[in-house]
Design a protein around this motif. Structure first.
Motif, PDB file in Angstrom:
ATOM      1  N   ALA A 101       0.831  -1.212   0.000  1.00  0.00           N
ATOM      2  CA  ALA A 101       0.000   0.000   0.000  1.00  0.00           C
ATOM      3  C   ALA A 101       0.860   1.253   0.000  1.00  0.00           C
ATOM      4  O   ALA A 101       0.549   2.227  -0.687  1.00  0.00           O
ATOM      5  N   VAL A 102       1.964   1.224   0.745  1.00  0.00           N
ATOM      6  CA  VAL A 102       2.869   2.377   0.775  1.00  0.00           C
ATOM      7  C   VAL A 102       3.493   2.592  -0.596  1.00  0.00           C
ATOM      8  O   VAL A 102       3.597   3.720  -1.073  1.00  0.00           O
ATOM      9  N   ARG A 103       3.885   1.507  -1.256  1.00  0.00           N
ATOM     10  CA  ARG A 103       4.467   1.634  -2.602  1.00  0.00           C
ATOM     11  C   ARG A 103       3.461   2.239  -3.577  1.00  0.00           C
ATOM     12  O   ARG A 103       3.812   3.073  -4.398  1.00  0.00           O
ATOM     13  N   VAL A 104       2.198   1.832  -3.477  1.00  0.00           N
ATOM     14  CA  VAL A 104       1.170   2.385  -4.361  1.00  0.00           C
ATOM     15  C   VAL A 104       0.990   3.868  -4.084  1.00  0.00           C
ATOM     16  O   VAL A 104       0.896   4.669  -5.012  1.00  0.00           O
ATOM     17  N   ARG A 105       0.969   4.245  -2.817  1.00  0.00           N
ATOM     18  CA  ARG A 105       0.804   5.667  -2.477  1.00  0.00           C
ATOM     19  C   ARG A 105       1.995   6.490  -2.928  1.00  0.00           C
ATOM     20  O   ARG A 105       1.831   7.614  -3.384  1.00  0.00           O
ATOM     21  N   LEU A 106       3.199   5.957  -2.784  1.00  0.00           N
ATOM     22  CA  LEU A 106       4.374   6.694  -3.249  1.00  0.00           C
ATOM     23  C   LEU A 106       4.326   6.891  -4.757  1.00  0.00           C
ATOM     24  O   LEU A 106       4.693   7.950  -5.260  1.00  0.00           O
ATOM     25  N   GLY A 107       3.862   5.887  -5.473  1.00  0.00           N
ATOM     26  CA  GLY A 107       3.701   6.024  -6.916  1.00  0.00           C
ATOM     27  C   GLY A 107       2.680   7.091  -7.255  1.00  0.00           C
ATOM     28  O   GLY A 107       2.873   7.881  -8.185  1.00  0.00           O
ATOM     29  N   LEU A 108       1.596   7.138  -6.495  1.00  0.00           N
ATOM     30  CA  LEU A 108       0.565   8.143  -6.731  1.00  0.00           C
ATOM     31  C   LEU A 108       1.099   9.544  -6.452  1.00  0.00           C
ATOM     32  O   LEU A 108       0.854  10.477  -7.225  1.00  0.00           O
ATOM     33  N   VAL A 109       1.853   9.697  -5.372  1.00  0.00           N
ATOM     34  CA  VAL A 109       2.442  11.001  -5.052  1.00  0.00           C
ATOM     35  C   VAL A 109       3.415  11.423  -6.149  1.00  0.00           C
ATOM     36  O   VAL A 109       3.416  12.573  -6.579  1.00  0.00           O
ATOM     37  N   ALA A 110       4.234  10.497  -6.622  1.00  0.00           N
ATOM     38  CA  ALA A 110       5.174  10.816  -7.709  1.00  0.00           C
ATOM     39  C   ALA A 110       4.418  11.215  -8.969  1.00  0.00           C
ATOM     40  O   ALA A 110       4.807  12.160  -9.664  1.00  0.00           O
ATOM     41  N   LEU A 111       3.330  10.521  -9.261  1.00  0.00           N
ATOM     42  CA  LEU A 111       2.517  10.856 -10.431  1.00  0.00           C
ATOM     43  C   LEU A 111       1.901  12.246 -10.287  1.00  0.00           C
ATOM     44  O   LEU A 111       1.876  13.024 -11.249  1.00  0.00           O
ATOM     45  N   LEU A 112       1.430  12.595  -9.105  1.00  0.00           N
ATOM     46  CA  LEU A 112       0.851  13.921  -8.889  1.00  0.00           C
ATOM     47  C   LEU A 112       1.900  15.025  -9.031  1.00  0.00           C
ATOM     48  O   LEU A 112       1.620  16.079  -9.608  1.00  0.00           O
ATOM     49  N   PHE A 113       3.116  14.782  -8.515  1.00  0.00           N
ATOM     50  CA  PHE A 113       4.184  15.766  -8.692  1.00  0.00           C
ATOM     51  C   PHE A 113       4.544  15.923 -10.164  1.00  0.00           C
ATOM     52  O   PHE A 113       4.797  17.041 -10.639  1.00  0.00           O
ATOM     53  N   ALA A 114       4.571  14.831 -10.900  1.00  0.00           N
ATOM     54  CA  ALA A 114       4.868  14.907 -12.330  1.00  0.00           C
ATOM     55  C   ALA A 114       3.777  15.681 -13.067  1.00  0.00           C
ATOM     56  O   ALA A 114       4.068  16.509 -13.939  1.00  0.00           O
ATOM     57  N   ALA A 115       2.525  15.441 -12.704  1.00  0.00           N
ATOM     58  CA  ALA A 115       1.418  16.167 -13.334  1.00  0.00           C
ATOM     59  C   ALA A 115       1.494  17.659 -13.007  1.00  0.00           C
ATOM     60  O   ALA A 115       1.228  18.509 -13.865  1.00  0.00           O
ATOM     61  N   ALA A 116       1.849  17.987 -11.765  1.00  0.00           N
ATOM     62  CA  ALA A 116       1.975  19.399 -11.381  1.00  0.00           C
ATOM     63  C   ALA A 116       3.109  20.072 -12.152  1.00  0.00           C
ATOM     64  O   ALA A 116       2.973  21.207 -12.597  1.00  0.00           O
ATOM     65  N   ALA A 117       4.233  19.372 -12.307  1.00  0.00           N
ATOM     66  CA  ALA A 117       5.353  19.929 -13.069  1.00  0.00           C
ATOM     67  C   ALA A 117       4.972  20.145 -14.526  1.00  0.00           C
ATOM     68  O   ALA A 117       5.298  21.179 -15.126  1.00  0.00           O
ATOM     69  N   LEU A 118       4.262  19.190 -15.090  1.00  0.00           N
ATOM     70  CA  LEU A 118       3.797  19.324 -16.471  1.00  0.00           C
ATOM     71  C   LEU A 118       2.833  20.502 -16.607  1.00  0.00           C
ATOM     72  O   LEU A 118       2.921  21.287 -17.557  1.00  0.00           O
ATOM     73  N   ALA A 119       1.931  20.655 -15.649  1.00  0.00           N
ATOM     74  CA  ALA A 119       0.979  21.776 -15.686  1.00  0.00           C
ATOM     75  C   ALA A 119       1.697  23.109 -15.549  1.00  0.00           C
ATOM     76  O   ALA A 119       1.343  24.088 -16.215  1.00  0.00           O
ATOM     77  N   TRP A 120       2.720  23.176 -14.692  1.00  0.00           N
ATOM     78  CA  TRP A 120       3.499  24.406 -14.546  1.00  0.00           C
ATOM     79  C   TRP A 120       4.203  24.749 -15.846  1.00  0.00           C
ATOM     80  O   TRP A 120       4.181  25.896 -16.294  1.00  0.00           O
ATOM     81  N   TRP A 121       4.845  23.759 -16.457  1.00  0.00           N
ATOM     82  CA  TRP A 121       5.540  23.995 -17.724  1.00  0.00           C
ATOM     83  C   TRP A 121       4.556  24.456 -18.791  1.00  0.00           C
ATOM     84  O   TRP A 121       4.816  25.394 -19.532  1.00  0.00           O
TER      85      TRP A 121
END
Length: 91
Positions: free
Chosen positions: A21-41
């Motif tokens: 469950a922790v691995r899944v959540r870490l993946g989700l957090v990484a995905l959200l950070f990537a989406a935020a970076a893409l949106a900023w760019w």
């Protein structure tokens, strides 16, 4: 007696579901950070070439993050506060 010891053995389930469950959540957090970076760019790219009149500058990343945090707190805290209070009472 042997069943109780086997159910607590590290290789037989134990903490493995929690780690999954922790691995899944870490993946989700990484995905959200990537989406935020893409949106900023994308936002910075769309703003390129716009009129630099009053209130049109995008600002620096730190200014944007500061304004975003304040906006999220103003919008999300009133709706999440009852849920957090209920969760803390239940646990």
């Amino acid at each position: 007696m042997s069943t109780a010891t086997e159910s607590r053995a590290p290789g037989r389930g134990g903490l493995l579901p929690a780690f999954a469950a922790v691995r899944v959540r870490l993946g989700l957090v990484a995905l959200l950070f990537a989406a935020a970076a893409l949106a900023w760019w994308w936002t910075a790219d769309q703003m390129r070439g716009m009129d630099d009149g009053p209130w049109t500058a995008l600002g620096t990343l730190s200014w944007f993050v500061g304004v975003w945090v304040v906006m999220m707190a103003a919008m999300m805290l009133p709706s999440v506060a009852p849920t957090v209070a209920l969760y803390s009472r239940m646990t």
